[in-house]
Design a protein around this motif. Structure first.
Motif, PDB file in Angstrom:
ATOM      1  N   GLN A   1       0.818  -1.216   0.000  1.00 11.75           N
ATOM      2  CA  GLN A   1       0.000   0.000   0.000  1.00 11.75           C
ATOM      3  C   GLN A   1       0.846   1.257   0.000  1.00 11.75           C
ATOM      4  O   GLN A   1       0.341   2.338  -0.184  1.00 11.75           O
ATOM      5  N   HIS A   2       2.146   1.084   0.174  1.00  8.64           N
ATOM      6  CA  HIS A   2       2.999   2.258   0.265  1.00  8.64           C
ATOM      7  C   HIS A   2       3.707   2.566  -1.032  1.00  8.64           C
ATOM      8  O   HIS A   2       4.317   3.613  -1.153  1.00  8.64           O
ATOM      9  N   HIS A   3       3.655   1.652  -1.954  1.00  6.89           N
ATOM     10  CA  HIS A   3       4.244   1.974  -3.252  1.00  6.89           C
ATOM     11  C   HIS A   3       3.151   2.514  -4.164  1.00  6.89           C
ATOM     12  O   HIS A   3       3.211   3.627  -4.608  1.00  6.89           O
ATOM     13  N   LEU A   4       2.172   1.659  -4.420  1.00  2.78           N
ATOM     14  CA  LEU A   4       1.047   2.015  -5.274  1.00  2.78           C
ATOM     15  C   LEU A   4       1.461   2.790  -6.516  1.00  2.78           C
ATOM     16  O   LEU A   4       0.812   3.730  -6.943  1.00  2.78           O
ATOM     17  N   GLY A   5       2.612   2.380  -7.041  1.00  3.76           N
ATOM     18  CA  GLY A   5       3.016   2.939  -8.318  1.00  3.76           C
ATOM     19  C   GLY A   5       3.555   4.344  -8.253  1.00  3.76           C
ATOM     20  O   GLY A   5       3.900   4.928  -9.273  1.00  3.76           O
ATOM     21  N   GLN A   6       3.668   4.897  -7.040  1.00  7.38           N
ATOM     22  CA  GLN A   6       4.181   6.263  -6.991  1.00  7.38           C
ATOM     23  C   GLN A   6       5.702   6.212  -7.045  1.00  7.38           C
ATOM     24  O   GLN A   6       6.325   5.516  -6.280  1.00  7.38           O
TER      25      GLN A   6
ATOM     26  N   ARG B   1       1.375   0.032  10.476  1.00  6.69           N
ATOM     27  CA  ARG B   1       2.692   0.171   9.849  1.00  6.69           C
ATOM     28  C   ARG B   1       2.887  -1.020   8.923  1.00  6.69           C
ATOM     29  O   ARG B   1       2.434  -2.121   9.234  1.00  6.69           O
ATOM     30  N   LEU B   2       3.608  -0.811   7.849  1.00  6.16           N
ATOM     31  CA  LEU B   2       3.960  -1.941   6.999  1.00  6.16           C
ATOM     32  C   LEU B   2       4.907  -2.854   7.775  1.00  6.16           C
ATOM     33  O   LEU B   2       5.946  -2.415   8.278  1.00  6.16           O
ATOM     34  N   PHE B   3       4.532  -4.126   7.879  1.00  2.00           N
ATOM     35  CA  PHE B   3       5.298  -5.106   8.659  1.00  2.00           C
ATOM     36  C   PHE B   3       6.789  -5.054   8.341  1.00  2.00           C
ATOM     37  O   PHE B   3       7.647  -5.005   9.228  1.00  2.00           O
TER      38      PHE B   3
END
Ligand SMILES: CCCCCCCC(=O)SCCNC(=O)CCNC(=O)[C@H](O)C(C)(C)COP(=O)(O)OP(=O)(O)OC[C@H]1O[C@@H](n2cnc3c(N)ncnc32)[C@H](O)[C@@H]1OP(=O)(O)O
Length: 230
Positions: free
Chosen positions: A11-16, A99-101
């Motif tokens: 969810q933290h990349h999402l192509g950005q 938080r992302l694990f």
């Protein structure tokens, strides 16, 4: 090992794609969190990880590969996902703690990694340094930590090709133990896409490619926007 692991889009990349070294400050609930890009060198990175990073940054300049930034939380994408796929009546308090694990350890202690993608070839490569808190058998990396990173890498590969997906199946053959604190190369690629099913394979090797540590196949399902998950 066969397991069903992982929400398999990050969810933290999402192509950005963000600029190297960029730091976003977000006010989140009552706390201010520095949400930095973790997929950049820090003092805990060993020589192998730095060399691989530099090598792939040069490939990025050539145009075919892209570095994928990685933050430990992203309130906006979390909210988008929740709105689309989760019952809005679920309690919201935990969102502020989320938080992302793989980005929840202090630098160098857990998962240090950077991913690069080649969208034309439907490939994602992850360079992973397993920190001392990821120990399983003495001196070696825990199998669950390896599975986590395989899930994250193949999940990113599926996400780049198919949008928002979740892991339905992950099969891993562990062939050699991975020494703790060493760097491994995880190479994943899309094998086929059938409707909403995205099949991905992955191998994990030593930096010199001589040792094959693990091989895996994953099945991801593209989420149906008309179906709630909970
Ligand atoms: C950086 C990365 C971040 C990682 C963060 C990690 C976060 C986590 O650990 S949480 C995530 C763990 N994974 C899960 O929780 C997923 C749980 N599973 C589910 O929610 C659902 O089964 C889900 C969403 C995968 C699929 O459900 P749904 O959208 O209803 O699909 P469904 O209609 O059942 O199946 C679609 C197709 O896939 C097939 N399929 C589904 N599951 C499987 C399976 N396990 N094996 C084989 N085929 C399957 C179905 O047979 C069907 O095929 P066809 O179209 O040919 O009939």
């Amino acid at each position: 090992m066969s397991s069903t692991l992982g929400l398999s889009w990050d969810q933290h990349h999402l192509g950005q794609e963000v600029q190297m070294g960029s730091v976003a400050r977000r006010s989140f609930a009552s706390e201010n969190v520095v949400n930095r890009d973790h997929a950049l060198p820090n003092p805990s990175w060993n020589k192998d990880l730095r060399l691989l990073f530099d090598q792939f940054m040069r490939k990025c300049e050539a145009g075919s590969w892209k570095r994928l930034p990685s933050n430990n939380h992203s309130p906006q994408s979390f909210q988008d996902f929740q709105t689309r796929f989760v019952d809005p009546k679920l309690p919201k308090e935990q969102i502020s703690q989320a938080r992302l694990f793989t980005r929840s350890f202090e630098d160098g202690l857990g998962f240090e990694y950077v991913m690069f993608c080649n969208d034309a070839e439907k490939r994602v490569v992850c360079f992973f340094q397993a920190g001392p808190y990821l120990q399983g058998a003495p001196g070696f990396t825990h199998g669950g930590a390896i599975a986590t990173m395989i899930d994250a890498t193949t999940g990113m590969c599926a996400f780049r090709a198919g949008g928002v997906v979740m892991t339905a199946n992950l099969n891993i053959n562990y062939k050699r133990p991975i020494p703790l604190c060493s760097v491994v190369v995880m190479k994943s690629q899309i094998d086929k896409v059938e409707g909403r099913k995205v099949f991905v394979s992955c191998n994990v090797r030593s930096v010199d490619e001589e040792t094959l540590y693990s091989e895996a196949t994953s099945l991801f399902i593209k989420l149906d926007p008309n179906k709630k998950l909970a």
